[in-house]
Design a protein around this motif. Structure first.
Motif, PDB file in Angstrom:
ATOM      1  N   SER A   1       0.819  -1.201   0.000  1.00  0.00           N
ATOM      2  CA  SER A   1       0.000   0.000   0.000  1.00  0.00           C
ATOM      3  C   SER A   1       0.857   1.258   0.000  1.00  0.00           C
ATOM      4  O   SER A   1       0.509   2.275  -0.592  1.00  0.00           O
ATOM      5  CB  SER A   1      -0.912  -0.025   1.226  1.00  0.00           C
ATOM      6  N   GLU A   2       2.002   1.156   0.662  1.00  0.00           N
ATOM      7  CA  GLU A   2       2.856   2.343   0.765  1.00  0.00           C
ATOM      8  C   GLU A   2       3.702   2.537  -0.493  1.00  0.00           C
ATOM      9  O   GLU A   2       3.881   3.657  -0.956  1.00  0.00           O
ATOM     10  CB  GLU A   2       3.775   2.195   1.981  1.00  0.00           C
TER      11      GLU A   2
ATOM     12  N   TYR B   1       2.614   4.519  -7.521  1.00  0.00           N
ATOM     13  CA  TYR B   1       3.804   4.466  -6.684  1.00  0.00           C
ATOM     14  C   TYR B   1       5.062   4.678  -7.498  1.00  0.00           C
ATOM     15  O   TYR B   1       6.153   4.744  -6.969  1.00  0.00           O
ATOM     16  CB  TYR B   1       3.895   3.110  -6.016  1.00  0.00           C
TER      17      TYR B   1
ATOM     18  N   ALA C   1      -3.519   4.602  -6.922  1.00  0.00           N
ATOM     19  CA  ALA C   1      -2.421   5.187  -6.177  1.00  0.00           C
ATOM     20  C   ALA C   1      -1.175   4.820  -6.960  1.00  0.00           C
ATOM     21  O   ALA C   1      -0.880   3.649  -7.151  1.00  0.00           O
ATOM     22  CB  ALA C   1      -2.377   4.592  -4.778  1.00  0.00           C
TER      23      ALA C   1
ATOM     24  N   VAL D   1      -8.394  10.319   0.911  1.00  0.00           N
ATOM     25  CA  VAL D   1      -7.124   9.598   1.061  1.00  0.00           C
ATOM     26  C   VAL D   1      -5.957  10.562   0.900  1.00  0.00           C
ATOM     27  O   VAL D   1      -4.977  10.512   1.639  1.00  0.00           O
ATOM     28  CB  VAL D   1      -7.015   8.461   0.008  1.00  0.00           C
ATOM     29  N   GLU D   2      -6.084  11.447  -0.056  1.00  0.00           N
ATOM     30  CA  GLU D   2      -4.981  12.355  -0.344  1.00  0.00           C
ATOM     31  C   GLU D   2      -4.796  13.424   0.731  1.00  0.00           C
ATOM     32  O   GLU D   2      -3.677  13.742   1.114  1.00  0.00           O
ATOM     33  CB  GLU D   2      -5.210  13.027  -1.694  1.00  0.00           C
TER      34      GLU D   2
ATOM     35  N   LEU E   1     -11.057   9.269  -2.673  1.00  0.00           N
ATOM     36  CA  LEU E   1      -9.737   9.604  -3.191  1.00  0.00           C
ATOM     37  C   LEU E   1      -9.275  10.947  -2.637  1.00  0.00           C
ATOM     38  O   LEU E   1      -8.127  11.094  -2.197  1.00  0.00           O
ATOM     39  CB  LEU E   1      -9.791   9.650  -4.718  1.00  0.00           C
TER      40      LEU E   1
ATOM     41  N   ARG F   1      -6.105   2.145  -0.587  1.00  0.00           N
ATOM     42  CA  ARG F   1      -5.113   2.631  -1.543  1.00  0.00           C
ATOM     43  C   ARG F   1      -4.798   1.548  -2.579  1.00  0.00           C
ATOM     44  O   ARG F   1      -4.765   1.792  -3.780  1.00  0.00           O
ATOM     45  CB  ARG F   1      -3.830   3.031  -0.821  1.00  0.00           C
TER      46      ARG F   1
END
Lengths: 218, 218, 218, 218
Positions: free
Chosen positions: C40-41, D133, D131, C192-193, C189, C122
DNA sequence: GATGAATGAGGTTTCATTCAT
DNA sequence: AATGAATGAAACCTCATTCAT
């Protein structure tokens, strides 16, 4: 090994090539030589690509520019050398002289090639005699096909000798070919293991007499 | 394979043993049998200890109770089987009859043993003919010593035949022993690869005639 | 994340299991939790198996005992979470109340689930909205199938409302379902941001009014 | 794609440039076009610089003369295309007509741009919805800033419509902008996935009616 | 004594990036 | 300026071996 590195143009023509191409060929040869030395000493599974790259003094990535993967490298190595050997053996039995002389020539060339290419002989015996599980796809089959094709040609030497009355019909020509080949291999194996105690005979008749003269006293 | 599992008393006496000890021996045999089947089919490096444990229906830890490591297991496997083969071959050349009959007996027993133990033959040929790299420490040497000891005994059959005039002195007795052995191996190799196209001859003289009768027409 | 680790029995019953099995399930959950946080990161391709193993405090080999490979781990992660979300959303639109109340409930649950599972949201948005190339075999399809199946059920809420006269026929029910879903996603969204600047509305009608009330002045 | 390669003057003026400079611009465009096609088809991580160089028919080194690294190339690609899109969308909502006509125009242009630039749309949706990345440093932020700036301008269309009484105040203008944008995206996503089953509507009101007409029966 | 979960070193292979030509 | 061969860090994954239960 020295002979491998030095030996130019073995099967691969270096005639009209750019400097680049010549260099690439030379590099390829270096890699195969390093690989041969290592495989021959430690066996396929006990040699890593890193090891080969280090021995050849290239980066690992460079190795993979020349060979798609480890198996590919190994196949190239075995097949190219096998071709050299096959060519030499064929030349021997196609050379001048009668059947007897052809056999002598073959035994002699077999010894010479092996004396000069010990690392490959070790590998080759491992491939053709030992049940070789390394070669998942095809090398095994290809090698055996080559060997068989050669044995057929050797068999025809015996056959021709029988037809023209020079040889007696003591056995099936193909069996004789297999037998001669295996006896030579046995002597080579002894020599590989202890070159001093079991030298490969200079005189081919030392080996051939096993076939030429009958053992049983009439 | 069944014969391997069932076959009692092969080298290891089970006479005066406790139930415990008898069970341990049986377990050990199970493990070796599973290992033989797998090694023979896929080769040392392509078989994992997990696989052997699973095939033998033991836990991996139990495997390691019986064998220090993979190499140890392999060595035990090869050596114990080799002993069985050696014993059978020695019995053949020590059996009744003159030198000629001993040789015939040897060729016959060689074929029988191999027909009944194909998995091990594959392994054994790989070990003795192919340069075997698996066996870093000693197995190689030990096997070859055994083979050599046997070849010496076989050589003495030839020698004795020469002394009593039954055989001609066509070659060094040891060389003859090596040659006979390698020719038999060659026929076995052909048979292993394609049993139908190249059956191992029932009549030992098909092989022996290569030695008995001279090839060259006088 | 905490909620994921703590949340027991989500789909996987832990009822009548041995201690061993319960431990394995707990370990699996640890691994998936660590993987979720990392994926997710940083995204699928920017997370290594070593990294996941380290984060979950297991050896790399242990990871591979639980998941065949990286893709397998990822699929398991996404699918299991997706199932949880799907179940929650289905419960919302199958719950008590008329069509209007169902929609409100859906908007509310959507917000709740997401607030409590930000890492997965995410990932999920990345999977369903972004063209996701990670998932060579099937996950993509499987996820989209699930989403589509849910959208069809949501469409049926609109349809039923139209039939019983509660809703006007302003558009194709499926299009309305897609539109509602995407509008919620857009709000999520934004949240989330920047959760502070764009909080997800507590009152579902803030979102739903876009659909309920007509924009154009009559 | 052809339009991308041929399409001159998209943001980059080619007016008073030397042949050299014009050539460099053309080369750059070739590279970006090749990269777009590949990224769009396989995703950032599944495309290698070698691949892009080969597709653009330049040496890998030349690629690095134009773009510092892979990320830089990707950013340039996304940003330049995003600028084209932004310009087109701005033109739509700044064009002639009242607020209603502006919205219709926007929906129409959105469809057109996407139909003609499918590869980039795939990439863009992946970047803005998923998302993303890939873009560790800044692209993400830059893109989102652009999108946000546009949404603010779109919001002002709603706001203006509310002020002059053409629109009802059913929701926050910014929320409406976000909602319209996301609904359009949802329709585009459906179209990208299966153009035949879910064609993007020719008539913008098919989409806009969701906003224009109230769902609830009064 | 038997078990098998856990370990982690080490294998093969890819690919972004550099730099001598 | 353009090239592309060479590089090597780092990814994924396997499997011999150990040791707590």
């Amino acid at each position: 090994m020295a002979c491998l590195r030095a030996g130019g143009g073995q099967g691969l023509k270096t005639g009209n090539l750019s400097r680049r191409e010549r260099e690439r060929l030379w590099q390829r040869k270096e890699m195969l030589a390093a690989a041969l030395a290592l495989f021959s000493e430690k066996g396929y599974h006990n040699v890593s690509m890193q090891e080969i790259a280090a021995a050849a003094e290239f980066a690992i990535g460079t190795l993979y520019k020349f060979f798609q993967n480890k198996e590919d490298l190994y196949k190239a190595l075995v097949l190219e050398q096998a071709d050299r050997f096959e060519a030499a053996f064929l030349a021997a039995i196609k050379g001048p002289g009668d059947e007897l002389e052809k056999l002598r020539s073959f035994v002699r060339v077999r010894g010479e090639m092996c004396r000069n290419n010990l690392p490959f002989v070790r590998l080759f015996l491992a491939e053709t005699k030992g049940a070789s599980y390394n070669l998942k796809a095809g090398l095994d089959a290809e090698i055996r096909r080559k060997v068989d094709a050669f044995l057929e040609k050797l068999a025809r030497v015996f056959e021709s000798g029988m037809k023209n009355g020079r040889f007696q019909k003591i056995a099936d020509p193909y069996a004789l070919a297999v037998a001669l080949d295996s006896v030579i291999d046995a002597f080579l194996l002894l020599w590989v293991e202890s070159p001093e105690r079991h030298p490969y005979p200079e005189d081919p008749d030392v080996i051939l007499n096993i076939f030429f003269k009958g053992l049983i006293n009439p």
